[in-house]
Design a protein around this motif. Structure first.
Motif, PDB file in Angstrom:
ATOM      1  N   GLY A 255       0.799  -1.222   0.000  1.00  0.00           N
ATOM      2  CA  GLY A 255       0.000   0.000   0.000  1.00  0.00           C
ATOM      3  C   GLY A 255       0.827   1.266   0.000  1.00  0.00           C
ATOM      4  N   LEU A 256       1.872   1.320   0.833  1.00  0.00           N
ATOM      5  CA  LEU A 256       2.692   2.528   0.912  1.00  0.00           C
ATOM      6  C   LEU A 256       3.371   2.840  -0.412  1.00  0.00           C
ATOM      7  N   PRO A 257       4.124   1.919  -1.018  1.00  0.00           N
ATOM      8  CA  PRO A 257       4.726   2.269  -2.310  1.00  0.00           C
ATOM      9  C   PRO A 257       3.698   2.530  -3.398  1.00  0.00           C
ATOM     10  N   ALA A 258       2.554   1.846  -3.370  1.00  0.00           N
ATOM     11  CA  ALA A 258       1.533   2.087  -4.385  1.00  0.00           C
ATOM     12  C   ALA A 258       1.020   3.516  -4.312  1.00  0.00           C
ATOM     13  N   VAL A 259       0.695   3.968  -3.113  1.00  0.00           N
ATOM     14  CA  VAL A 259       0.187   5.329  -2.957  1.00  0.00           C
ATOM     15  C   VAL A 259       1.286   6.357  -3.232  1.00  0.00           C
ATOM     16  N   TRP A 260       2.496   6.092  -2.745  1.00  0.00           N
ATOM     17  CA  TRP A 260       3.603   7.032  -2.967  1.00  0.00           C
ATOM     18  C   TRP A 260       3.915   7.162  -4.458  1.00  0.00           C
ATOM     19  N   THR A 261       3.871   6.061  -5.190  1.00  0.00           N
ATOM     20  CA  THR A 261       4.163   6.110  -6.625  1.00  0.00           C
ATOM     21  C   THR A 261       3.215   7.059  -7.337  1.00  0.00           C
ATOM     22  N   GLN A 262       1.929   6.954  -7.024  1.00  0.00           N
ATOM     23  CA  GLN A 262       0.948   7.831  -7.666  1.00  0.00           C
ATOM     24  C   GLN A 262       1.017   9.255  -7.109  1.00  0.00           C
ATOM     25  N   ALA A 263       1.238   9.375  -5.811  1.00  0.00           N
ATOM     26  CA  ALA A 263       1.226  10.700  -5.186  1.00  0.00           C
ATOM     27  C   ALA A 263       2.355  11.581  -5.713  1.00  0.00           C
ATOM     28  N   ARG A 264       3.551  11.022  -5.831  1.00  0.00           N
ATOM     29  CA  ARG A 264       4.686  11.839  -6.259  1.00  0.00           C
ATOM     30  C   ARG A 264       4.496  12.325  -7.689  1.00  0.00           C
ATOM     31  N   GLU A 265       3.833  11.509  -8.533  1.00  0.00           N
ATOM     32  CA  GLU A 265       3.567  11.932  -9.908  1.00  0.00           C
ATOM     33  C   GLU A 265       2.593  13.103  -9.961  1.00  0.00           C
ATOM     34  N   ARG A 266       1.814  13.271  -8.902  1.00  0.00           N
ATOM     35  CA  ARG A 266       0.818  14.346  -8.847  1.00  0.00           C
ATOM     36  C   ARG A 266       1.283  15.528  -8.011  1.00  0.00           C
ATOM     37  N   GLY A 267       2.538  15.525  -7.585  1.00  0.00           N
ATOM     38  CA  GLY A 267       3.094  16.659  -6.883  1.00  0.00           C
ATOM     39  C   GLY A 267       2.886  16.667  -5.383  1.00  0.00           C
ATOM     40  N   PHE A 268       2.414  15.544  -4.811  1.00  0.00           N
ATOM     41  CA  PHE A 268       2.261  15.468  -3.364  1.00  0.00           C
ATOM     42  C   PHE A 268       3.594  15.136  -2.709  1.00  0.00           C
ATOM     43  N   ALA A 269       3.716  15.510  -1.450  1.00  0.00           N
ATOM     44  CA  ALA A 269       4.913  15.223  -0.677  1.00  0.00           C
ATOM     45  C   ALA A 269       4.740  13.917   0.093  1.00  0.00           C
ATOM     46  N   LEU A 270       5.856  13.340   0.505  1.00  0.00           N
ATOM     47  CA  LEU A 270       5.799  12.132   1.321  1.00  0.00           C
ATOM     48  C   LEU A 270       5.070  12.397   2.633  1.00  0.00           C
ATOM     49  N   SER A 271       5.159  13.600   3.136  1.00  0.00           N
ATOM     50  CA  SER A 271       4.436  13.944   4.366  1.00  0.00           C
ATOM     51  C   SER A 271       2.922  13.861   4.167  1.00  0.00           C
ATOM     52  N   ASP A 272       2.434  14.133   2.963  1.00  0.00           N
ATOM     53  CA  ASP A 272       1.011  13.971   2.689  1.00  0.00           C
ATOM     54  C   ASP A 272       0.607  12.506   2.814  1.00  0.00           C
ATOM     55  N   VAL A 273       1.421  11.634   2.247  1.00  0.00           N
ATOM     56  CA  VAL A 273       1.137  10.200   2.306  1.00  0.00           C
ATOM     57  C   VAL A 273       1.136   9.725   3.754  1.00  0.00           C
ATOM     58  N   VAL A 274       2.074  10.216   4.545  1.00  0.00           N
ATOM     59  CA  VAL A 274       2.131   9.842   5.963  1.00  0.00           C
ATOM     60  C   VAL A 274       0.865  10.294   6.684  1.00  0.00           C
ATOM     61  N   LEU A 275       0.389  11.475   6.380  1.00  0.00           N
ATOM     62  CA  LEU A 275      -0.847  11.957   7.001  1.00  0.00           C
ATOM     63  C   LEU A 275      -2.012  11.042   6.657  1.00  0.00           C
ATOM     64  N   TRP A 276      -2.140  10.676   5.374  1.00  0.00           N
ATOM     65  CA  TRP A 276      -3.268   9.848   4.927  1.00  0.00           C
ATOM     66  C   TRP A 276      -3.197   8.420   5.454  1.00  0.00           C
ATOM     67  N   MET A 277      -1.979   7.894   5.629  1.00  0.00           N
ATOM     68  CA  MET A 277      -1.834   6.470   5.934  1.00  0.00           C
ATOM     69  C   MET A 277      -1.362   6.183   7.353  1.00  0.00           C
ATOM     70  N   ALA A 278      -1.101   7.211   8.117  1.00  0.00           N
ATOM     71  CA  ALA A 278      -0.664   7.019   9.502  1.00  0.00           C
ATOM     72  C   ALA A 278      -1.466   7.900  10.451  1.00  0.00           C
ATOM     73  N   GLY A 279      -1.313   9.219  10.334  1.00  0.00           N
ATOM     74  CA  GLY A 279      -1.934  10.131  11.290  1.00  0.00           C
ATOM     75  C   GLY A 279      -3.448  10.084  11.297  1.00  0.00           C
ATOM     76  N   ARG A 280      -4.047  10.189  10.121  1.00  0.00           N
ATOM     77  CA  ARG A 280      -5.510  10.254  10.087  1.00  0.00           C
ATOM     78  C   ARG A 280      -6.187   8.915  10.385  1.00  0.00           C
ATOM     79  N   PRO A 281      -5.668   7.775   9.915  1.00  0.00           N
ATOM     80  CA  PRO A 281      -6.276   6.521  10.375  1.00  0.00           C
ATOM     81  C   PRO A 281      -6.188   6.357  11.892  1.00  0.00           C
ATOM     82  N   ALA A 282      -5.077   6.767  12.483  1.00  0.00           N
ATOM     83  CA  ALA A 282      -4.970   6.705  13.934  1.00  0.00           C
ATOM     84  C   ALA A 282      -6.018   7.597  14.589  1.00  0.00           C
ATOM     85  N   ASP A 283      -6.217   8.786  14.042  1.00  0.00           N
ATOM     86  CA  ASP A 283      -7.229   9.691  14.582  1.00  0.00           C
ATOM     87  C   ASP A 283      -8.621   9.095  14.457  1.00  0.00           C
TER      88      ASP A 283
END
Length: 437
Positions: A333-361
């Protein structure tokens, strides 16, 4: 200090940069500028590595006990750790018995005890007739309750109708419980053409966007009417994004998730007979995928979780009308989302928020999903520039079936750390109780 991670690049609650992360026991005790802490042991990630918080996946079907040939706690949590995930929350189905009362929760906990490589929490289930079991399950430590609005795929976990959903939401409202909803409308799907044959298009037509849209509108109305908290699972219809955004702006207690497969694959690329891509709701068209990414950027979609729903290879065979619907993706899941996110100009910190911080919240886990003083010392050492091609032979979930097989991805998990210790060959995960983390 016992341990310091000296990371030239880390993503912490204070932002991204060079940090020293101090650990005593199982907790983070200091986050300081790079090179300032001393410890008995210092771990320095490589120059090509980033220290991330351990990911949190709140949508995992372990299926154990009862259907452990599909997946088990040992294999699922090994796959999670290999994917940088340090906490999962297990769904109340497709295990036997489903987690719909306290005795079934105890069966599941006994099954998992001593066999988990990451920390594991549990959702309860809301089915017709178990309204009186919801508060006891909540008191026993489940993180919330899952329901379906149509047939779940297994007879022992039947759906709620609108009146039952409203009644259960009122029960949950009184103690602050969370209802997480598989939102597809049964009547809309019954009126759609039945899936048949090997063409993916026939399956896609059988689960139209309208089925999600109608069901989500119903959830919004009932959450508004009752004042209860509701969460939309595995959103695949981008059409629903405006109504979700409006509801939240109006103060409805509503959140939503999507999954790596909806952000990665498109209906147009799925070949005939490729039932490894079958899931419910389905993978939709490229324009829909782009709008889901916009929903993430705008904050309408809160988080990205796997909906890891594995089965045996035999159950994935056949036409789209008979093959099991579910995608196994914990490890990628992490590399799959990161692969698409970086192509769209998102930062790795965005991916961390979506896949770590917000699910925990979402699950109310204050100590998970972030690198901060007081948090559990859960880490993922990630090499974002390294590329690889997914091979099912390298995946650690039970059955060698994955829609990601042969897919080139960016980002490799080099190591995973749970409460200050690297995850290796010993199952040291804990069984989590709501309110304890």
């Amino acid at each position: 200090m016992e341990l310091v991670f000296r990371a030239r690049r880390a993503i912490t609650a204070d932002g991204e940069g060079p940090f020293d992360i101090g650990v005593d026991g199982s907790r983070v005790t200091a986050v300081e500028p790079y090179g300032t802490l001393t410890a008995d042991r210092v771990v320095e990630p490589g120059t090509d590595e980033v220290l991330l918080p351990g990911l949190v996946d709140t949508h995992v079907h372990v299926n154990d006990p009862g259907r452990a040939e599909w997946e088990g706690f040992d294999t699922a949590t090994r796959a999670a750790a290999a994917g940088g995930i340090t906490t999962i929350v297990d769904m109340p189905l497709n295990s036997l018995p489903p987690t719909v009362d306290v005795p079934s929760l105890e069966v599941k906990r006994k099954t998992a005890a001593g066999r988990v490589y990451v920390d594991v929490g549990f959702w309860g289930g809301a089915i017709p007739g178990n309204g009186a079991d919801l508060r006891p399950l909540h008191d026993a430590g489940v993180f919330g309750f899952k329901c379906f609005l149509l047939h779940s795929g297994v007879d022992e976990f039947p759906p709620l109708d609108s009146a039952e959903l409203e009644a259960d939401l009122r029960i949950l409202r009184d103690f602050g419980g969370l209802m997480i909803v598989h939102a597809e409308d049964a009547d809309t799907i019954e009126q759609a053409p039945a899936p048949h044959g090997v063409r993916y298009g026939t399956f896609l037509a059988s689960r139209p966007r309208e089925a999600e849209n109608v069901a989500i509108a119903r959830v919004i109305e009932l959450a508004r009417r009752t004042g209860a908290r509701a969460h939309i699972l595995h959103l695949s219809s981008s059409d629903a994004l405006p109504m979700i955004a409006r509801a939240r702006a109006e103060g409805v207690a509503l959140t939503a998730e999507t999954c790596p497969h909806y952000l990665t694959f498109t209906a147009e690329e799925i070949a005939e007979g490729a039932t490894q891509f079958k899931c419910c709701p389905p993978i939709r068209e490229a324009d829909n995928r782009d709008l889901l990414w916009r929903g993430l950027a705008e904050g309408t979609i809160d988080c990205v979780v796997s909906d890891h729903s594995p089965c045996t290879a035999e159950l994935k065979r056949g036409d789209f009308d008979v093959a099991w619907g579910g995608i196994a993706s914990l490890q990628v899941g992490l590399p799959a989302v990161w692969t698409q996110a970086r192509e769209r100009g998102f930062a790795l910190s965005d991916v961390v928020l979506w896949m770590a911080g917000r699910p925990a919240d979402l699950a109310g886990m204050r100590r998970k999903g972030r690198i901060a003083v007081g948090a559990d010392a859960d880490f993922c050492v990630f090499a974002p520039e390294e590329k690889f091609v997914v091979d099912v032979a390298d995946l650690r979930h039970r059955n060698p079936v994955s829609a990601y097989h042969g897919r080139p991805l960016s980002g490799v998990v080099r190591s995973t750390w749970l409460r200050g210790r690297e995850v290796t060959g010993e199952p040291r995960g804990e069984l989590l109780v709501r309110g304890s983390v």
